[in-house]
Design a protein around this motif. Structure first.
Motif, PDB file in Angstrom:
ATOM      1  N   CYS A   1      27.039  59.823  25.140  1.00 24.89           N
ATOM      2  CA  CYS A   1      28.435  60.068  25.532  1.00 24.89           C
ATOM      3  C   CYS A   1      28.549  61.493  26.094  1.00 24.89           C
ATOM      4  CB  CYS A   1      29.351  59.650  24.387  1.00 24.89           C
ATOM      5  SG  CYS A   1      29.221  57.943  23.814  1.00 24.89           S
ATOM      6  N   PRO A   2      28.146  62.000  27.138  1.00 26.87           N
ATOM      7  CA  PRO A   2      28.144  62.985  27.716  1.00 26.87           C
ATOM      8  C   PRO A   2      29.679  63.466  28.164  1.00 26.87           C
ATOM      9  CG  PRO A   2      26.621  61.844  28.835  1.00 26.87           C
ATOM     10  CD  PRO A   2      27.268  60.878  28.324  1.00 26.87           C
ATOM     11  N   THR A   3      29.992  64.708  28.070  1.00 24.56           N
ATOM     12  CA  THR A   3      31.303  65.481  28.442  1.00 24.56           C
ATOM     13  C   THR A   3      30.990  65.261  30.292  1.00 24.56           C
ATOM     14  OG1 THR A   3      32.944  66.860  28.348  1.00 24.56           O
ATOM     15  CG2 THR A   3      30.728  67.719  28.185  1.00 24.56           C
ATOM     16  N   PHE A   4      31.659  66.182  30.624  1.00 25.26           N
ATOM     17  CA  PHE A   4      31.543  66.614  32.083  1.00 25.26           C
ATOM     18  C   PHE A   4      30.562  67.204  32.365  1.00 25.26           C
ATOM     19  CE2 PHE A   4      36.148  65.288  32.011  1.00 25.26           C
ATOM     20  CZ  PHE A   4      36.197  64.692  33.352  1.00 25.26           C
ATOM     21  N   ILE A   5      29.520  66.709  33.135  1.00 21.78           N
ATOM     22  CA  ILE A   5      28.135  67.501  33.253  1.00 21.78           C
ATOM     23  C   ILE A   5      28.231  68.080  34.801  1.00 21.78           C
ATOM     24  CG2 ILE A   5      25.395  67.252  33.459  1.00 21.78           C
ATOM     25  CD1 ILE A   5      26.843  66.945  30.626  1.00 21.78           C
ATOM     26  N   GLU A   6      27.613  69.301  35.160  1.00 21.93           N
ATOM     27  CA  GLU A   6      27.493  69.698  36.533  1.00 21.93           C
ATOM     28  C   GLU A   6      26.323  69.172  37.169  1.00 21.93           C
ATOM     29  OE1 GLU A   6      29.149  73.949  37.169  1.00 21.93           O
ATOM     30  OE2 GLU A   6      28.261  74.247  35.417  1.00 21.93           O
ATOM     31  N   THR A   7      26.667  68.216  38.414  1.00 21.99           N
ATOM     32  CA  THR A   7      25.659  67.687  39.065  1.00 21.99           C
ATOM     33  C   THR A   7      26.023  67.990  40.311  1.00 21.99           C
ATOM     34  OG1 THR A   7      26.398  65.690  38.833  1.00 21.99           O
ATOM     35  CG2 THR A   7      24.822  66.310  37.013  1.00 21.99           C
ATOM     36  N   ALA A   8      25.078  67.388  41.134  1.00 17.19           N
ATOM     37  CA  ALA A   8      25.380  67.436  42.505  1.00 17.19           C
ATOM     38  C   ALA A   8      26.563  66.508  42.886  1.00 17.19           C
ATOM     39  CB  ALA A   8      24.333  67.074  43.660  1.00 17.19           C
ATOM     40  N   MET A   9      26.658  65.499  42.008  1.00 16.65           N
ATOM     41  CA  MET A   9      27.868  64.387  42.253  1.00 16.65           C
ATOM     42  C   MET A   9      29.137  64.929  41.853  1.00 16.65           C
ATOM     43  SD  MET A   9      25.820  60.940  41.392  1.00 16.65           S
ATOM     44  CE  MET A   9      27.417  59.753  41.636  1.00 16.65           C
ATOM     45  N   THR A  10      28.910  65.757  40.822  1.00 10.17           N
ATOM     46  CA  THR A  10      30.409  66.370  40.413  1.00 10.17           C
ATOM     47  C   THR A  10      30.903  67.678  40.785  1.00 10.17           C
ATOM     48  OG1 THR A  10      29.174  67.415  38.519  1.00 10.17           O
ATOM     49  CG2 THR A  10      30.018  64.973  37.990  1.00 10.17           C
TER      50      THR A  10
ATOM     51  N   GLN B   1      31.981  60.313  27.111  1.00 10.53           N
ATOM     52  CA  GLN B   1      33.204  60.801  26.194  1.00 10.53           C
ATOM     53  C   GLN B   1      34.334  59.722  26.486  1.00 10.53           C
ATOM     54  OE1 GLN B   1      33.875  64.719  26.907  1.00 10.53           O
ATOM     55  NE2 GLN B   1      35.286  64.333  28.955  1.00 10.53           N
ATOM     56  N   MET B   2      34.468  59.347  27.717  1.00  9.71           N
ATOM     57  CA  MET B   2      35.577  58.403  28.051  1.00  9.71           C
ATOM     58  C   MET B   2      35.394  56.888  27.531  1.00  9.71           C
ATOM     59  SD  MET B   2      37.601  60.413  29.432  1.00  9.71           S
ATOM     60  CE  MET B   2      37.574  61.880  30.436  1.00  9.71           C
ATOM     61  N   GLY B   3      34.254  56.724  26.928  1.00  8.95           N
ATOM     62  CA  GLY B   3      34.037  55.296  26.324  1.00  8.95           C
ATOM     63  C   GLY B   3      34.564  55.436  24.841  1.00  8.95           C
TER      64      GLY B   3
ATOM     65  N   MET C   1      27.623  61.556  20.457  1.00  7.73           N
ATOM     66  CA  MET C   1      28.349  62.212  21.244  1.00  7.73           C
ATOM     67  C   MET C   1      27.842  63.721  21.766  1.00  7.73           C
ATOM     68  SD  MET C   1      30.961  60.369  21.217  1.00  7.73           S
ATOM     69  CE  MET C   1      31.993  61.074  22.202  1.00  7.73           C
ATOM     70  N   LEU C   2      27.837  63.971  23.098  1.00 10.19           N
ATOM     71  CA  LEU C   2      27.322  65.041  23.751  1.00 10.19           C
ATOM     72  C   LEU C   2      28.614  65.651  24.513  1.00 10.19           C
ATOM     73  CD1 LEU C   2      24.167  63.628  25.109  1.00 10.19           C
ATOM     74  CD2 LEU C   2      24.494  64.998  22.933  1.00 10.19           C
ATOM     75  N   ASP C   3      29.599  65.745  23.651  1.00 10.76           N
ATOM     76  CA  ASP C   3      30.842  66.025  24.567  1.00 10.76           C
ATOM     77  C   ASP C   3      31.307  67.500  24.330  1.00 10.76           C
ATOM     78  OD1 ASP C   3      31.697  65.926  21.859  1.00 10.76           O
ATOM     79  OD2 ASP C   3      33.265  64.556  22.343  1.00 10.76           O
ATOM     80  N   GLY C   4      30.550  68.312  23.561  1.00 10.76           N
ATOM     81  CA  GLY C   4      30.987  69.774  23.577  1.00 10.76           C
ATOM     82  C   GLY C   4      32.256  69.918  22.613  1.00 10.76           C
ATOM     83  N   GLY C   5      32.845  68.936  21.785  1.00 10.46           N
ATOM     84  CA  GLY C   5      33.809  68.808  21.016  1.00 10.46           C
ATOM     85  C   GLY C   5      34.955  68.296  21.382  1.00 10.46           C
ATOM     86  N   TRP C   6      34.888  67.524  22.599  1.00 10.50           N
ATOM     87  CA  TRP C   6      36.171  67.160  23.596  1.00 10.50           C
ATOM     88  C   TRP C   6      36.910  66.077  22.627  1.00 10.50           C
ATOM     89  CZ3 TRP C   6      37.390  67.142  29.173  1.00 10.50           C
ATOM     90  CH2 TRP C   6      38.196  66.299  29.473  1.00 10.50           C
ATOM     91  N   SER C   7      35.952  65.215  21.811  1.00  6.16           N
ATOM     92  CA  SER C   7      36.486  64.068  20.926  1.00  6.16           C
ATOM     93  C   SER C   7      37.009  64.551  19.681  1.00  6.16           C
ATOM     94  CB  SER C   7      35.425  62.865  21.057  1.00  6.16           C
ATOM     95  OG  SER C   7      34.471  63.166  20.377  1.00  6.16           O
ATOM     96  N   ALA C   8      36.476  65.911  19.367  1.00  4.69           N
ATOM     97  CA  ALA C   8      37.148  66.237  17.934  1.00  4.69           C
ATOM     98  C   ALA C   8      38.456  66.714  18.094  1.00  4.69           C
ATOM     99  CB  ALA C   8      36.096  67.320  17.789  1.00  4.69           C
ATOM    100  N   ALA C   9      38.798  66.799  19.019  1.00  7.33           N
ATOM    101  CA  ALA C   9      40.486  67.409  19.146  1.00  7.33           C
ATOM    102  C   ALA C   9      41.503  66.112  18.434  1.00  7.33           C
ATOM    103  CB  ALA C   9      41.077  67.428  20.517  1.00  7.33           C
TER     104      ALA C   9
END
Length: 253
Positions: free
Chosen positions: A187-196, A146-148, A245-253
């Motif tokens: 374009c994902p939003t924040f995803i829960e992974t071991a890295m995050t 999404q930061m793209g 976009m796989l951002d859960g609506g982040w970029s729709a704001a």
């Protein structure tokens, strides 16, 4: 006669996924294998790749591993020129070093752009060469963010790298379209992974992120898998140069 629904299967196609040892990369590789592709997992960590392949094979998938530093242009060309051609590529290897602009060091800039931009270019160039030489169609999926498409504090460097990936994707869609090679981003939003996990251990940061996602929660790696298969398959045959976009609506704001 009714039109036929598109086929989401990719049986018999060879796929390459970078950064495939864990997280989104492993999920992408698993999704492609489950859809019928023969998947090659590329990353620097051989133990992670061995375990990932074992898991995919345990479910009946076809998988091989390729230990590769994708920031090394010569190594990429040497490996992929003999391993290919690949009809599906998922450029997933990536890095983020969130800092305020005034705290960003030259080493940070080099590391992020080397992996997020230059490595994606190296791998795409080699895969495209193989497809063009073989006269094969293909689908290149760049894992952006999404930061793209938006900005965010402490992410000027990451945003710059992902905006670069979006521009590269649009240009390559035009350059390779004549050969029926499609190029898109997810374009994902924040995803829960071991890295995050470390980032989200901070309740304040987690709350800041969730407040900006219309669905009110973080994403899961499983929620990337359908988009990867869609873009890899003939179901998206008219789609190129686009950002999914796989951002859960982040970029729709």
């Amino acid at each position: 006669m009714l039109p036929r629904a598109p086929d989401f299967r990719i049986d018999g196609r060879r796929a390459l996924v970078t950064g495939a040892g864990r997280g989104i990369g492993l999920a992408a590789a698993a999704a492609l294998a489950q859809a019928g592709a023969e998947v090659t997992l590329a990353a620097r960590s051989e133990p992670e790749l061995r375990e990932a392949c074992a898991q995919i094979r345990a479910e009946g998938g076809r998988c091989s591993r390729l230990v590769l530093d994708v920031t090394d242009a010569k190594a990429v060309e040497a490996a992929l020129s003999t391993a290919g051609p690949f009809q599906v590529l998922v450029n997933n290897a990536g890095l983020n070093r969130p800092k305020l602009l005034v705290d960003v060091e030259d080493a940070d800039i080099d590391a992020v752009f080397d992996l997020n931009v230059k490595a994606a270019f190296y791998v795409t160039r080699s895969v495209a060469r193989g497809l063009l030489a073989a006269g094969l169609p293909g689908s290149i999926v760049n894992v952006s963010s999404q930061m793209g498409v938006v900005g965010s504090p402490r992410r000027s460097l990451y945003c710059a790298s992902k905006h670069a990936m979006e521009g590269m994707t649009k240009a390559l869609a035009w350059e390779l379209g004549h050969a029926n090679i499609r190029v898109n981003t997810v374009c994902p939003t924040f995803i829960e992974t071991a890295m995050t996990a470390g980032m989200f251990a901070d309740p304040a940061f987690r709350a800041w992120v969730v407040e900006r996602i219309a669905l009110g929660r973080l994403g899961r790696v499983e929620e990337i898998m359908g988009a990867i298969v869609f873009l890899a398959s003939d179901a998206s045959s008219l789609m190129t140069g686009s950002a999914l976009m796989l951002d859960g609506g982040w970029s729709a704001a």
